[in-house]
Design an enzyme around this catalytic site. Structure first.
Site, PDB file in Angstrom:
ATOM      1  N   ASP A 213       0.829  -1.198   0.000  1.00  0.00           N
ATOM      2  CA  ASP A 213       0.000   0.000   0.000  1.00  0.00           C
ATOM      3  C   ASP A 213       0.868   1.254   0.000  1.00  0.00           C
ATOM      4  O   ASP A 213       2.024   1.231   0.445  1.00  0.00           O
ATOM      5  CB  ASP A 213      -0.881   0.039   1.255  1.00  0.00           C
ATOM      6  CG  ASP A 213      -2.188  -0.703   1.076  1.00  0.00           C
ATOM      7  OD1 ASP A 213      -2.468  -1.118  -0.065  1.00  0.00           O
ATOM      8  OD2 ASP A 213      -2.916  -0.869   2.062  1.00  0.00           O
TER       9      ASP A 213
ATOM     10  N   LYS B  18      -3.582   3.341  -3.354  1.00  0.00           N
ATOM     11  CA  LYS B  18      -4.893   3.949  -3.592  1.00  0.00           C
ATOM     12  C   LYS B  18      -4.755   5.436  -3.280  1.00  0.00           C
ATOM     13  O   LYS B  18      -4.848   5.855  -2.131  1.00  0.00           O
ATOM     14  CB  LYS B  18      -5.957   3.299  -2.715  1.00  0.00           C
ATOM     15  CG  LYS B  18      -6.321   1.872  -3.114  1.00  0.00           C
ATOM     16  CD  LYS B  18      -7.440   1.355  -2.235  1.00  0.00           C
ATOM     17  CE  LYS B  18      -7.954   0.003  -2.722  1.00  0.00           C
ATOM     18  NZ  LYS B  18      -6.951  -1.049  -2.626  1.00  0.00           N
TER      19      LYS B  18
END
Length: 447
Positions: free
Chosen positions: A229, A251
């Site tokens: 991430d 993201k």
């Protein structure tokens, strides 16, 4: 049955010229420069005797019990912890001084009493019966030395440096710490043909690489594939060996992102190829981390996974900025809320009216873009507009900064200060609790 001194020329008894009977075993030889021969004793089910119930016994007994030894303690007294072990049935305690014959049928002895005469007598019996014996008061009189020992994930590290126990402990600590944090690479090697899928969902903490858990860092060091991430501890990726494949699962708010379905499929595909896969996530996998979605996707394919909890930014980031989420007399509870949708959005699952009635701390994640309507909703439902608010951007990182406001001003302040994600927002009177200057988590406090 006793443990014999292998390699001793007198071990089997050399006939005496005068009587023809076996001569007594020779005393231990070798000066301080003679190296000890390292060996691991398998004491499970075997009689072990400890003479003395003081601090040395208190430190050594747990390891002997963990090794499965049948421990007999000979001592007129014992520390409370040692006495508790006897009361629990972990050891057998004879509440008296050492007597000759106490080491009969003993494999290993630890002599650690404050009675010098008893220590010498027990040591002499150990020599006669050829029982390996540790002397806490006189290493030169011992036939065995206790190494500085540490354990990490099934590996036992034992260090001997002669007569320098502090150096032994320092080397032990360095090796164990390296194994635990992954800086000392010791990956598991699979047996040929073992293609069992291995997936670990690892909570990487709030961003500072020092705040990942020991287990998380070790699994990262053993990975073949890392799906990372944006909010995970990115600095750790640079430590990975060249063969490790790193997949960017970032993201970015209102920007590029890897769809969750694609992340799930990547975990499944690489696991089925027999690779060790680590899903490196920011914070904790199950706190707004979609960790359960990934675990469910793996389970649907029959792939088990290991969950490694992480330090959540909900408490660590406020703490790094000097804000306690609870404080005696100020807040008895804290509530963690996602702010990724506005209060008036039909997709919102949050009862903002109920939150406004709470007297404790509110911690908001993913709320930077919507802090103004969130603050308005809280005030509209009864929370004081003067309630203190703190925004901590990029908490625990070198770029960490804190912006203070109130519910009445936080929307305008966040915009004026150009606050950007990632940020944690704390609402409540705890924001005003002051502990003095706070040392950033990326620095070491200086005494």
């Amino acid at each position: 049955m006793t443990a014999h001194a292998a390699g001793d020329p007198q071990a089997n008894g050399t006939p005496s010229p005068a009587t023809g009977a076996p001569a007594p075993a020779a005393p231990a030889t070798g000066g301080p420069e003679t190296p000890a021969y390292p060996v691991g004793l398998r004491l499970s089910g075997r009689r072990t005797v400890v003479v003395g119930g003081g601090q040395v016994a208190q430190r050594r007994l747990p390891a002997l019990v963990a090794a499965g030894a049948r421990v007999t303690l000979i001592s007129p007294s014992a520390t409370p912890s040692v006495e508790a072990m006897a009361e629990a049935g972990e050891i057998t305690w004879h509440r008296r001084r050492y007597q000759d014959g106490d080491l009969a049928d003993t494999w290993y002895a630890l002599v650690a009493s404050s009675d010098l005469a008893a220590n010498e007598a027990a040591s002499a019996e150990a020599e006669r019966t050829r029982t390996w014996c540790v002397r806490s008061d006189d290493a030169e009189a011992a036939t065995a030395w206790t190494p500085a020992t540490g354990r990490s994930d099934g590996v036992t590290v034992a260090i001997l440096t002669g007569h320098d126990p502090r150096r032994s402990a320092a080397v032990r600590d360095a090796v164990v710490e390296g194994l635990r944090d992954g800086s000392l690479a010791a990956p598991r090697h699979r047996a040929a043909g073992d293609d069992t899928p291995r997936v670990s969902l690892v909570g990487g903490g709030p961003g500072d690489p020092d705040l990942i858990t020991v287990r998380g860092r070790r699994l990262l060091a053993e990975a073949d594939v890392v799906i990372a991430d944006r909010l995970g501890p990115r600095d750790l990726l640079d430590e990975l060996p060249p063969h490790v494949e790193v997949i960017d699962a970032a993201k970015i708010p209102y920007g590029r992102f890897m769809a969750q379905e694609a992340i799930n499929q990547a975990l499944i595909d690489h696991a089925k190829q027999g690779k060790a896969v680590v899903r490196l996530k920011g914070g904790d996998p199950f706190v707004f981390g979609r960790g359960m979605e990934e675990a469910q996707a793996l389970a649907a394919e029959g792939i088990p996974c290991t969950i490694v909890p992480g330090i959540s930014s909900t408490i660590s980031v406020p703490g790094a900025a000097g804000i306690p989420v609870t404080h005696r007399g100020v807040a008895h509870e804290f509530t963690v809320v996602s702010g990724h949708v506005a209060p008036d959005d039909p997709r919102s699952l949050v009862d903002w009216e109920a939150l406004a009635r709470l007297r404790g701390t509110l911690v908001l994640l993913m709320a930077v873009e919507r802090i103004a309507p969130i603050a308005d909703a809280l005030v509209a439902h009864g929370r004081s507009p003067e309630t203190p608010v703190a925004i901590i951007q990029e908490g625990t990182m070198a770029t960490q900064r804190r912006v203070d406001a109130t519910l009445a001003t936080v929307g305008a302040t966040a915009k004026a200060e150009n606050v950007r994600p990632p940020a944690v927002i704390v609402i409540g009177d705890v924001v005003a609790v002051n502990a003095g200057p706070v040392v950033p988590s990326t620095q070491q406090a200086v005494e």
